[in-house]
Design a protein around this motif. Structure first.
Motif, PDB file in Angstrom:
ATOM      1  N   LEU A 191     152.096  98.038 -46.298  1.00  0.00           N
ATOM      2  CA  LEU A 191     153.625  98.633 -45.742  1.00  0.00           C
ATOM      3  C   LEU A 191     154.271  98.234 -44.665  1.00  0.00           C
ATOM      4  CD1 LEU A 191     152.183 102.506 -46.100  1.00  0.00           C
ATOM      5  CD2 LEU A 191     153.440 100.982 -47.857  1.00  0.00           C
TER       6      LEU A 191
ATOM      7  N   ALA B 157     156.647  98.305 -49.902  1.00  0.00           N
ATOM      8  CA  ALA B 157     155.362  98.605 -50.240  1.00  0.00           C
ATOM      9  C   ALA B 157     154.779  97.336 -51.019  1.00  0.00           C
ATOM     10  CB  ALA B 157     155.155 100.029 -50.967  1.00  0.00           C
TER      11      ALA B 157
ATOM     12  N   PHE C   3     148.458  99.678 -50.710  1.00  0.00           N
ATOM     13  CA  PHE C   3     149.627  99.102 -50.338  1.00  0.00           C
ATOM     14  C   PHE C   3     149.587  98.125 -49.124  1.00  0.00           C
ATOM     15  CE2 PHE C   3     150.342 102.110 -53.609  1.00  0.00           C
ATOM     16  CZ  PHE C   3     151.079 101.345 -54.667  1.00  0.00           C
TER      17      PHE C   3
END
Length: 208
Positions: free
Chosen positions: A129, A143, A127
């Motif tokens: 972030l 995310a 992900f």
């Protein structure tokens, strides 16, 4: 597939003023097992009211997990459905149909909400972030899955006092699901055999 997903916890007061990313990383690092309750709603656009957002009736149930990759996510209302993972496979049981669908856990999780909450600590591997500001009294973390073939385009995580209180899931069809969490218990004792799935008597089993 039913949306998986997430958690509320009480942690150190010093985290209350920390950024959403710092709060979430601390939560993931210090929470090995947990259990609690969730409520889930779908957000729909009300065309009769000039496109205003409208929440569907709530689904609710309980969850428990043990990192990495073991969890039991149980929908109790308005219908009963069980999602259970033993670290290797994911089992989806529909009580009304008495039907079990079995998937390999790695493929089933991927860049999903469950991977964030129940998987390993390697968040930034799957992900991207970033901070997403303050809303409804929560610090939000965004995310975005790095993989292109996931069910979700974006996942929002709302945190307060060092723990997730809500999740916002936006899928590839533009649909939005909201999850809120309560009665969270952090790091309870959970025997490994608790996550072993037993096929209900007479249930049809489908492998995927």
């Amino acid at each position: 597939m039913a949306k998986l997903l997430a958690i509320v916890v009480v942690t150190l007061p010093v985290l209350a003023q920390a950024s959403a990313l710092d709060q979430f990383k601390s939560f993931v690092a210090t929470t090995k097992t947990a259990k609690g309750e969730f409520t889930q709603r779908q957000v729909k656009m009300d065309e009769a009211n000039k496109g205003a957002a409208k929440l569907s009736n709530a689904s609710s149930g309980t969850f428990m997990f043990a990192r990495p990759g073991k969890f039991i996510w149980t929908y109790q209302k308005p219908y009963e459905q069980l999602l259970q993972a033993d670290g290797e496979k994911l089992y989806i049981y529909d009580k009304d149909l008495n039907q079990v669908t079995v998937k390999k856990l790695g493929n089933a999780l991927g860049s999903s909400p469950a991977a964030i909450l129940f998987g390993s600590n390697e968040l930034e591997k799957n992900f991207t972030l970033k901070e997403a500001g303050t809303k409804d009294g929560l610090e939000w973390l965004q995310a975005t899955p790095k993989a292109k073939d996931t069910n979700f385009d974006q996942i929002g995580i709302g945190l307060k006092d060092g723990v997730p209180h809500a999740m916002e899931l936006r899928d590839s069809f533009g649909q939005v699901s909201l999850l809120t969490f309560s009665k969270f218990e952090k790091n309870p004792q959970m025997p490994a055999e608790q996550f072993k799935f037993v096929v209900p008597k007479g249930a049809d089993v489908f492998q995927q």
